[in-house]
Motif scaffolding. Structure first.
Motif, PDB file in Angstrom:
ATOM      1  N   LEU A  20      19.368   6.793   0.505  1.00 44.20           N
ATOM      2  CA  LEU A  20      18.153   7.241  -0.185  1.00 44.20           C
ATOM      3  C   LEU A  20      18.108   8.770  -0.296  1.00 44.20           C
ATOM      4  CD1 LEU A  20      15.355   4.897   1.218  1.00 44.20           C
ATOM      5  CD2 LEU A  20      16.185   5.012  -1.126  1.00 44.20           C
ATOM      6  N   PRO A  21      17.431   9.296  -1.310  1.00 45.00           N
ATOM      7  CA  PRO A  21      17.304  10.768  -1.423  1.00 45.00           C
ATOM      8  C   PRO A  21      16.570  11.400  -0.255  1.00 45.00           C
ATOM      9  CG  PRO A  21      16.760   9.696  -3.497  1.00 45.00           C
ATOM     10  CD  PRO A  21      16.880   8.615  -2.483  1.00 45.00           C
ATOM     11  N   THR A  22      15.718  10.632   0.445  1.00 45.31           N
ATOM     12  CA  THR A  22      15.004  11.193   1.588  1.00 45.31           C
ATOM     13  C   THR A  22      15.895  11.376   2.812  1.00 45.31           C
ATOM     14  OG1 THR A  22      14.309   8.949   2.204  1.00 45.31           O
ATOM     15  CG2 THR A  22      12.804  10.235   0.833  1.00 45.31           C
ATOM     16  N   SER A  23      17.107  10.841   2.781  1.00 42.53           N
ATOM     17  CA  SER A  23      18.043  10.977   3.898  1.00 42.53           C
ATOM     18  C   SER A  23      18.644  12.378   3.871  1.00 42.53           C
ATOM     19  CB  SER A  23      19.138   9.919   3.798  1.00 42.53           C
ATOM     20  OG  SER A  23      20.080  10.072   4.836  1.00 42.53           O
ATOM     21  N   THR A  24      18.413  13.130   4.933  1.00 45.68           N
ATOM     22  CA  THR A  24      18.910  14.508   5.006  1.00 45.68           C
ATOM     23  C   THR A  24      20.342  14.543   5.505  1.00 45.68           C
ATOM     24  OG1 THR A  24      18.087  14.794   7.268  1.00 45.68           O
ATOM     25  CG2 THR A  24      16.581  15.328   5.445  1.00 45.68           C
ATOM     26  N   GLN A  25      21.010  15.668   5.226  1.00 50.07           N
ATOM     27  CA  GLN A  25      22.388  15.830   5.682  1.00 50.07           C
ATOM     28  C   GLN A  25      22.457  15.883   7.206  1.00 50.07           C
ATOM     29  OE1 GLN A  25      24.267  19.440   4.406  1.00 50.07           O
ATOM     30  NE2 GLN A  25      26.304  18.777   4.988  1.00 50.07           N
ATOM     31  N   GLN A  26      21.452  16.470   7.825  1.00 50.82           N
ATOM     32  CA  GLN A  26      21.437  16.534   9.277  1.00 50.82           C
ATOM     33  C   GLN A  26      21.366  15.147   9.897  1.00 50.82           C
ATOM     34  OE1 GLN A  26      18.155  18.764  10.807  1.00 50.82           O
ATOM     35  NE2 GLN A  26      18.769  18.557  12.966  1.00 50.82           N
ATOM     36  N   PHE A  27      20.531  14.264   9.329  1.00 47.40           N
ATOM     37  CA  PHE A  27      20.454  12.901   9.846  1.00 47.40           C
ATOM     38  C   PHE A  27      21.772  12.169   9.658  1.00 47.40           C
ATOM     39  CE2 PHE A  27      19.917   8.461   8.480  1.00 47.40           C
ATOM     40  CZ  PHE A  27      19.501   7.889   9.675  1.00 47.40           C
ATOM     41  N   ARG A  28      22.346  12.285   8.467  1.00 47.52           N
ATOM     42  CA  ARG A  28      23.589  11.550   8.200  1.00 47.52           C
ATOM     43  C   ARG A  28      24.747  12.086   9.033  1.00 47.52           C
ATOM     44  NH1 ARG A  28      24.873  12.927   3.460  1.00 47.52           N
ATOM     45  NH2 ARG A  28      23.004  13.994   2.708  1.00 47.52           N
ATOM     46  N   GLY A  44       9.400  -7.292   8.152  1.00 45.16           N
ATOM     47  CA  GLY A  44       9.582  -6.058   8.902  1.00 45.16           C
ATOM     48  C   GLY A  44      10.618  -5.149   8.273  1.00 45.16           C
ATOM     49  N   SER A  45      11.709  -5.742   7.779  1.00 48.13           N
ATOM     50  CA  SER A  45      12.738  -4.950   7.115  1.00 48.13           C
ATOM     51  C   SER A  45      12.217  -4.326   5.827  1.00 48.13           C
ATOM     52  CB  SER A  45      13.958  -5.831   6.824  1.00 48.13           C
ATOM     53  OG  SER A  45      14.919  -5.139   6.073  1.00 48.13           O
ATOM     54  N   LEU A  46      11.457  -5.081   5.050  1.00 48.29           N
ATOM     55  CA  LEU A  46      10.909  -4.541   3.798  1.00 48.29           C
ATOM     56  C   LEU A  46       9.917  -3.415   4.061  1.00 48.29           C
ATOM     57  CD1 LEU A  46      10.339  -7.866   1.821  1.00 48.29           C
ATOM     58  CD2 LEU A  46      12.152  -6.195   1.473  1.00 48.29           C
ATOM     59  N   LEU A  47       9.127  -3.538   5.131  1.00 51.56           N
ATOM     60  CA  LEU A  47       8.207  -2.460   5.476  1.00 51.56           C
ATOM     61  C   LEU A  47       8.971  -1.195   5.865  1.00 51.56           C
ATOM     62  CD1 LEU A  47       5.383  -1.364   6.073  1.00 51.56           C
ATOM     63  CD2 LEU A  47       5.554  -2.371   8.366  1.00 51.56           C
ATOM     64  N   ALA A  48      10.023  -1.343   6.666  1.00 55.50           N
ATOM     65  CA  ALA A  48      10.821  -0.176   7.067  1.00 55.50           C
ATOM     66  C   ALA A  48      11.491   0.470   5.852  1.00 55.50           C
ATOM     67  CB  ALA A  48      11.866  -0.603   8.102  1.00 55.50           C
ATOM     68  N   GLN A  49      11.983  -0.335   4.917  1.00 49.21           N
ATOM     69  CA  GLN A  49      12.598   0.227   3.715  1.00 49.21           C
ATOM     70  C   GLN A  49      11.580   0.978   2.868  1.00 49.21           C
ATOM     71  OE1 GLN A  49      15.230  -2.599   1.578  1.00 49.21           O
ATOM     72  NE2 GLN A  49      15.122  -3.884   3.392  1.00 49.21           N
ATOM     73  N   ALA A  50      10.341   0.447   2.783  1.00 46.36           N
ATOM     74  CA  ALA A  50       9.301   1.158   2.030  1.00 46.36           C
ATOM     75  C   ALA A  50       8.952   2.473   2.706  1.00 46.36           C
ATOM     76  CB  ALA A  50       8.062   0.270   1.900  1.00 46.36           C
ATOM     77  N   MET A  51       8.931   2.499   4.012  1.00 48.95           N
ATOM     78  CA  MET A  51       8.636   3.738   4.735  1.00 48.95           C
ATOM     79  C   MET A  51       9.727   4.778   4.514  1.00 48.95           C
ATOM     80  SD  MET A  51       7.238   1.987   8.260  1.00 48.95           S
ATOM     81  CE  MET A  51       7.090   3.537   9.144  1.00 48.95           C
ATOM     82  N   LEU A  52      10.981   4.339   4.394  1.00 43.42           N
ATOM     83  CA  LEU A  52      12.076   5.281   4.196  1.00 43.42           C
ATOM     84  C   LEU A  52      11.987   6.013   2.858  1.00 43.42           C
ATOM     85  CD1 LEU A  52      15.080   3.206   5.601  1.00 43.42           C
ATOM     86  CD2 LEU A  52      14.128   5.289   6.599  1.00 43.42           C
ATOM     87  N   THR A  53      11.332   5.427   1.886  1.00 44.72           N
ATOM     88  CA  THR A  53      11.249   6.061   0.566  1.00 44.72           C
ATOM     89  C   THR A  53      10.243   7.205   0.522  1.00 44.72           C
ATOM     90  OG1 THR A  53       9.578   4.454  -0.151  1.00 44.72           O
ATOM     91  CG2 THR A  53      11.887   3.906  -0.572  1.00 44.72           C
ATOM     92  N   VAL A  54       9.434   7.362   1.583  1.00 45.22           N
ATOM     93  CA  VAL A  54       8.380   8.373   1.589  1.00 45.22           C
ATOM     94  C   VAL A  54       8.852   9.564   2.421  1.00 45.22           C
ATOM     95  CG1 VAL A  54       5.956   8.840   2.062  1.00 45.22           C
ATOM     96  CG2 VAL A  54       6.684   6.527   1.467  1.00 45.22           C
ATOM     97  N   PRO A  55       8.988  10.742   1.840  1.00 46.95           N
ATOM     98  CA  PRO A  55       9.337  11.919   2.644  1.00 46.95           C
ATOM     99  C   PRO A  55       8.167  12.344   3.522  1.00 46.95           C
ATOM    100  CG  PRO A  55       8.898  12.566   0.377  1.00 46.95           C
ATOM    101  CD  PRO A  55       8.837  11.066   0.415  1.00 46.95           C
ATOM    102  N   GLY A  56       8.494  12.881   4.688  1.00 43.40           N
ATOM    103  CA  GLY A  56       7.441  13.338   5.581  1.00 43.40           C
ATOM    104  C   GLY A  56       7.299  12.450   6.797  1.00 43.40           C
ATOM    105  N   LEU A  77       0.834  -1.206   0.000  1.00 39.74           N
ATOM    106  CA  LEU A  77       0.000   0.000   0.000  1.00 39.74           C
ATOM    107  C   LEU A  77       0.868   1.254   0.000  1.00 39.74           C
ATOM    108  CD1 LEU A  77      -2.787   1.273   0.140  1.00 39.74           C
ATOM    109  CD2 LEU A  77      -2.700   1.033   2.634  1.00 39.74           C
ATOM    110  N   ILE A  78       1.954   1.249   0.769  1.00 34.70           N
ATOM    111  CA  ILE A  78       2.865   2.404   0.792  1.00 34.70           C
ATOM    112  C   ILE A  78       3.515   2.588  -0.578  1.00 34.70           C
ATOM    113  CG2 ILE A  78       5.024   3.258   1.782  1.00 34.70           C
ATOM    114  CD1 ILE A  78       4.203   1.932   4.404  1.00 34.70           C
ATOM    115  N   GLU A  79       3.975   1.496  -1.169  1.00 34.49           N
ATOM    116  CA  GLU A  79       4.628   1.597  -2.479  1.00 34.49           C
ATOM    117  C   GLU A  79       3.675   2.130  -3.539  1.00 34.49           C
ATOM    118  OE1 GLU A  79       7.659  -2.217  -1.744  1.00 34.49           O
ATOM    119  OE2 GLU A  79       5.957  -2.369  -3.118  1.00 34.49           O
TER     120      GLU A  79
END
Length: 716
Positions: free
Chosen positions: A585-593, A536-548, A460-462
């Motif tokens: 991922l592109p959703t990863s911000t510089q502050q987080f990294r 669980g890992s696949l769900l977390a990876q799908a969530m990471l692709t969504v900004p917000g 559903l997220i994808e």
């Protein structure tokens, strides 16, 4: 008075019983028979007399009686009892050793391997059918076909011609036929090679086995169709033949033959994978792209499909939907009808789709709606509904979704069987329908998370990302379903707290001298736990692709993890993928990294030597391209342990990916590469590596030598 000569003991009793049985049999032959006898000709009568005299032996331990069912089976074109003989002991040992050598693949080069395969073919000449039907050597035939070239495949194909009706029904030979069809498919468009050097008649008499087959592979496939043409209805539900028939249908259509995927409709999950080096490459190629086929295949395929279902009424055709053997064949037939012959073919009243679902409105109370709803919860029938949802025309799908799935999509997503139909439905929904489906599934999210039914939320997220649907309500539902504490939430999501401890009953069972059963239960528990961690890992990876908010649930949980938990995540095969995605991922911000990458300082060598952690270290290279000071610290840690890394295969890979040789010798170039800056000459945008000073000097020297040679030639 002399005594009567009598024999005592079991021998006398056995002889008396035989004499009594003989007298009863003679009386039976003289008595009129109440059974209807099959009419015979004069020629058959003589043969029957001979067979009767040989079969009814007075010393036989068992005398069979011909029943009417056996007579009907004997009247069928092929009873499947063809016997090609057995391999002798020496032949079986040779082919077993050859199979082990092919599996070991310890050949010096490809030429040596080809010579060995050719020698095995020469030894197997004339014994191909015996090998294919042998329990111990049929795998060798599959391996040979997998490693053969077109000429060798044509040779094997020609040996099987005339026996396919029996071979496709054989427990072991059917797999050989399946492998033969798969590897012969890519070469069906090739022309038949002309015979090169004609041999003399004497050579042909002495070596008939090396004669090149006259038929092309396309003609051979047509011959197979001719052999099986009167038995399609029976082979449709035959236990062993159904696998081969599915492969044959896809080959004739030029469609990909997928035998590798777990979701394959061609082969079951229990199918043995040979796993030969290089043998699966052909299967992988054929499973990823369509092929061009001869023009004669299309009408032949259409005739086969018509013959398979022409003799079946609609009731029996629907019964095949829940038949374990007939359902996969029905899936292939429906897929080919809707995809290969066009979705317009579904309008034909005699088409498979219209016969299965005659009422395209799917309204409540109709026979079609009742049939579909019955299949949704059937483990076998739901797969046919998945095929329908994937390939049926858009108008028919909208009616199906509106009247049978839309209002019940929440409850269907809870079911372990109907949930897969929900997945295929989500893939075809538009933006508005997907928004409505998400609102209906949101109330079921807590139950899905509790029961580890994570595949529906992930898909559903994808789909929401693809259709640009707002996921804030879904993010709120996931946040309420998991723990409020960010650190605990990630461990709960990735199932890091799952333990494989045995219960007291399991321990007592194992102590009671039942180790095999205990090991089987432990392996089952471990497989379930691994599957839950993977989802669980696949769900977390799908969530990471969504900004917000949806992606922030995972990013905030990663920042809340202590260093030891981060190391544990990096060393888990499933959770390490979450770290890699979070870093790249592109959703990863510089502050987080900037905050997260510092957790790996002091552990670079430990992770570089780990099979899963080394991939995380590779991800750190691209994650620190805009925070150079962190990358430099991590590189210094690797440089200080150069010998340790060079002594390990994984360590050498990390050393190469981080360009550590360049770091130790030419720090300036390494810094430019680490920052993502490519040094280029002015005005050069080609991206080609600039030439070094030595290369430029060599070019100038070569130019001077060329000028001197030209001047000398002109002076002469």
């Amino acid at each position: 008075m002399p005594r009567e000569n009598q024999k005592r003991g079991r021998r006398a009793e056995k002889k008396a019983q035989k004499e009594e049985a003989k007298r009863d049999y003679d009386e039976t032959l003289e008595a009129p028979s109440a059974k209807r006898m099959k009419p015979t000709t004069d020629a058959d009568t003589d043969a029957d007399v001979i067979e009767t005299s040989d079969a009814y032996n007075e010393n036989a331990d068992y005398i069979p009686f011909d029943t009417e069912d056996q007579q009907e089976d004997a009247g069928r074109e092929d009873s499947g009892d063809v016997f090609f003989g057995l391999l002798d002991t020496e032949e079986a040992e040779y082919f077993s050793r050859a199979s082990e050598m092919l599996e070991a693949n310890q050949f010096a080069d490809a030429e040596e391997k080809n010579l060995f395969i050719e020698s095995v073919y020469q030894e197997a000449n004339g014994k191909e059918l015996k090998i294919a039907c042998s329990q111990g050597c049929s795998r060798l035939m599959e391996k040979l076909i997998s490693m053969s070239d077109t000429r060798q495949i044509r040779r094997i194909f020609s040996k099987f011609i005339g026996h396919f009706l029996h071979l496709v029904q054989h427990r072991f030979a059917s797999h050989c036929c399946e492998t033969l069809f798969i590897h012969a498919a890519p070469a069906v468009m090739a022309k038949t090679p002309n015979p090169q050097n004609k041999r003399s008649t004497e050579d042909e008499d002495n070596d008939d086995e090396d004669t090149e087959p006259e038929l092309s592979l396309a003609d051979m496939f047509m011959t197979v169709i001719e052999e099986l043409k009167n038995n399609w209805g029976y082979l449709l539900t035959e236990r062993f033949a159904s696998h081969t028939i599915r492969v044959l249908l896809l080959v004739l259509a030029g469609e990909p033959v997928d035998v590798v995927s777990n979701d394959s409709v061609v082969a079951s999950r229990k199918k043995e994978r040979l796993g030969l080096p290089g043998a699966g490459s052909q299967e992988e190629k054929s499973s990823t792209k369509k092929r061009s086929v001869p023009d004669s295949f299309a009408p032949a395929l259409k005739k086969i499909m018509n013959d398979m279902v022409a003799g079946l009424d609609n009731i029996y055709l629907r019964a095949l939907a829940s038949h374990p053997v007939g359902n996969p064949v029905l899936q292939v037939l429906l897929f080919l009808e809707l995809s290969h012959f066009g979705k317009s073919s579904a309008k034909d009243p005699n088409s498979i789709l219209r016969r299965l679902v005659p009422d395209e409105s799917f309204e409540e109370g109709t026979e079609t709606a009742t049939f579909i709803r019955g299949l949704l919860y059937d483990p076998v029938g739901s797969r046919l509904v998945e095929t329908m949802v994937r390939h049926m025309p858009g108008k028919v799908f909208k009616n199906l979704y509106k009247n049978n799935i839309s209002e019940r999509i929440g409850s269907l997503s809870r079911n372990t069987t109907a949930g897969y139909v929900v997945l295929r439905t989500l893939e075809r929904l538009g933006k508005d329908d997907l928004q409505d489906a998400m609102e209906r599934i949101i109330p079921e999210v807590p139950g899905l998370i509790e029961r580890t039914r994570l595949i529906v939320p992930r898909v559903l997220i994808e789909r929401c990302v693809i259709r640009n649907v707002d996921t804030k309500p879904f993010a709120k539902a996931l946040e309420e379903a998991y723990e409020k504490d960010p650190a605990t939430r990630l461990r709960q999501m990735l199932r890091l707290d799952e333990t494989a401890e045995e219960s007291p009953e399991d321990q007592a069972m194992e102590d009671a001298d039942n180790e095999e059963r205990g090991a089987r239960k432990r392996s089952g528990k471990n497989s379930v736990a691994s599957a839950e961690k993977l989802h669980g890992s696949l769900l977390a990876q799908a969530m990471l692709t969504v900004p917000g908010p949806l992606g922030d649930l995972v990013y905030s949980s990663l920042l809340a993890q202590p260093s030891d938990s981060v190391l544990r995540l990096a060393k888990e095969p499933t959770s390490s993928r979450v770290l890699q995605q979070a870093l790249t991922l592109p959703t990863s911000t510089q502050q987080f990294r900037r905050q997260f990458t510092t957790r790996f300082q002091g552990h670079m060598v430990e992770l570089s030597l780990h099979s899963s952690g080394s991939h995380v270290v590779d991800s750190l290279w691209s994650a620190t391209k805009d925070i150079f000071f962190v990358k430099e610290r991590l590189a210094q840690e690797l440089a200080q342990n150069e010998m340790t890394l060079r002594d390990s295969f994984l360590g050498r890979a990390v050393w190469r990916n981080w360009s550590m040789d360049l770091h130790n010798r030419r720090r300036g170039e390494w810094k430019a590469r680490a920052k993502g800056i490519e040094q280029q000459p002015e005005g050069d945008d080609t991206g080609v590596r600039p030439k070094s000073k030595i290369e430029l000097a060599a070019e100038r020297f070569a130019a001077k030598q060329a000028e001197a040679a030209a001047a000398a030639a002109a002076a002469q």
